[in-house]
Design an enzyme around this catalytic site. Structure first.
Site, PDB file in Angstrom:
ATOM      1  CG  PHE A  25      -1.811   1.091   1.108  1.00 26.88           C
ATOM      2  CD1 PHE A  25      -3.479  -0.306   1.001  1.00 26.88           C
ATOM      3  CD2 PHE A  25      -2.255   1.932   1.174  1.00 26.88           C
ATOM      4  CE1 PHE A  25      -4.674   0.820   0.961  1.00 26.88           C
ATOM      5  CE2 PHE A  25      -3.534   2.727   1.244  1.00 26.88           C
ATOM      6  CZ  PHE A  25      -4.529   2.522   1.342  1.00 26.88           C
ATOM      7  CB  ALA A  59       0.116  -0.459   7.995  1.00 28.06           C
ATOM      8  CD  GLU A  61      -3.317  -6.196   5.629  1.00 27.98           C
ATOM      9  OE1 GLU A  61      -2.698  -5.648   5.715  1.00 27.98           O
ATOM     10  OE2 GLU A  61      -4.115  -6.774   6.146  1.00 27.98           O
ATOM     11  CB  VAL A  84      -1.023   4.926   7.374  1.00 26.58           C
ATOM     12  CG1 VAL A  84      -2.266   4.366   7.727  1.00 26.58           C
ATOM     13  CG2 VAL A  84       0.070   3.381   8.211  1.00 26.58           C
ATOM     14  CB  ILE A  85      -0.902   8.517   3.830  1.00 27.78           C
ATOM     15  CG1 ILE A  85       0.034   8.858   3.057  1.00 27.78           C
ATOM     16  CG2 ILE A  85      -1.595  10.285   3.447  1.00 27.78           C
ATOM     17  CD1 ILE A  85       0.470   8.512   1.852  1.00 27.78           C
ATOM     18  CB  THR A  89     -12.994   6.814   6.037  1.00 24.53           C
ATOM     19  OG1 THR A  89     -11.754   5.642   5.921  1.00 24.53           O
ATOM     20  CG2 THR A  89     -13.822   7.159   4.935  1.00 24.53           C
ATOM     21  CG  HIS A  91      -9.282   2.782   6.876  1.00 25.31           C
ATOM     22  ND1 HIS A  91     -10.025   0.933   6.977  1.00 25.31           N
ATOM     23  CD2 HIS A  91      -8.175   2.378   5.710  1.00 25.31           C
ATOM     24  CE1 HIS A  91      -9.365   0.597   6.361  1.00 25.31           C
ATOM     25  NE2 HIS A  91      -8.621   0.609   5.783  1.00 25.31           N
ATOM     26  CG  PHE A 116       6.710   2.154  14.167  1.00 24.39           C
ATOM     27  CD1 PHE A 116       5.697   1.481  13.675  1.00 24.39           C
ATOM     28  CD2 PHE A 116       6.766   3.618  14.424  1.00 24.39           C
ATOM     29  CE1 PHE A 116       4.512   2.010  13.925  1.00 24.39           C
ATOM     30  CE2 PHE A 116       4.985   3.897  14.004  1.00 24.39           C
ATOM     31  CZ  PHE A 116       4.592   2.680  13.489  1.00 24.39           C
ATOM     32  NE  ARG A 130       6.946  13.622   8.965  1.00 26.85           N
ATOM     33  CZ  ARG A 130       6.676  14.828   8.373  1.00 26.85           C
ATOM     34  NH1 ARG A 130       6.529  14.738   7.195  1.00 26.85           N
ATOM     35  NH2 ARG A 130       6.380  15.802   9.153  1.00 26.85           N
TER      36      ARG A 130
END
Ligand code: INI
Length: 156
Positions: A25, A59, A61, A84-85, A89, A91, A116, A130
């Site tokens: 993703f 992320a 999984e 993760v953006i 929602t 989510h 991490f 980043r």
């Protein structure tokens, strides 16, 4: 501070084995994190054949793969990369929260350092910053932290 017995981790990756998880993703961001992590490890003495890459869907999984990698006993550290953006929602909050929580749990239960390197950003621009541009490369930072912890843990 003088006269303290101090334990510190040297950033020497020679002779160590690493597993890296990279989520598919947002792969155009994650591939930059991957490049930064591998470059960091190799520049600090790791052999490329001692770095194993595991691709995971997202992320969410990542903790499951990290758990099995950590339990395998084959790796000195596991470095987890993802992005993760935030969307429109809630989510984001579930995916990012479960990933961070799961990885912390894996690290504490296994005793294997986890780097991490999962970005959690509000915008795509923040993620790009980043992932090897003006805010550095968080993949390299995660590799550095994992390596430092391997060397610290070996001395405690
Ligand atoms: N996974 C990510 O790694 N980043 C994201 O930004 C993301 N968003 O926004 O949805 C994401 N979702 C997928 C998730 O990780 C799982 O792969 C999916 O829900 C299937 O279990």
């Amino acid at each position: 501070m003088p006269h303290l017995k101090t334990i510190e981790g040297q950033l020497d990756a020679s002779g160590l084995t690493f597993a890296i998880t990279a989520s598919r993703f947002n792969d155009f961001i994650v591939d930059r994190l991957l490049g930064g992590a591998v470059d960091f490890l190799v520049r600090h003495g790791a052999a490329r054949q001692d770095i194993t890459l595991v691709r995971v869907p997202g992320a969410y999984e990542t903790p499951l793969a990290a758990k099995k990698l950590a339990a395998s006993g084959k790796y000195d550290a596991v470095i987890c990369l993802g992005a993760v953006i935030r969307g429109a929602t809630p989510h984001f909050d579930y995916v990012a929260g479960e990933c961070a929580k799961g990885l912390a749990q894996v690290m504490l239960e296994s005793g294997v350092p986890i780097g991490f390197g999962v970005l959690t950003t509000d915008t795509l621009e923040q993620a790009v910053e980043r992932a090897g541009s003006k805010a550095g490369n968080k993949g390299a930072d995660a590799a550095a932290a994992a390596l430092e912890m391997v060397r610290v843990m070996k001395q405690i």
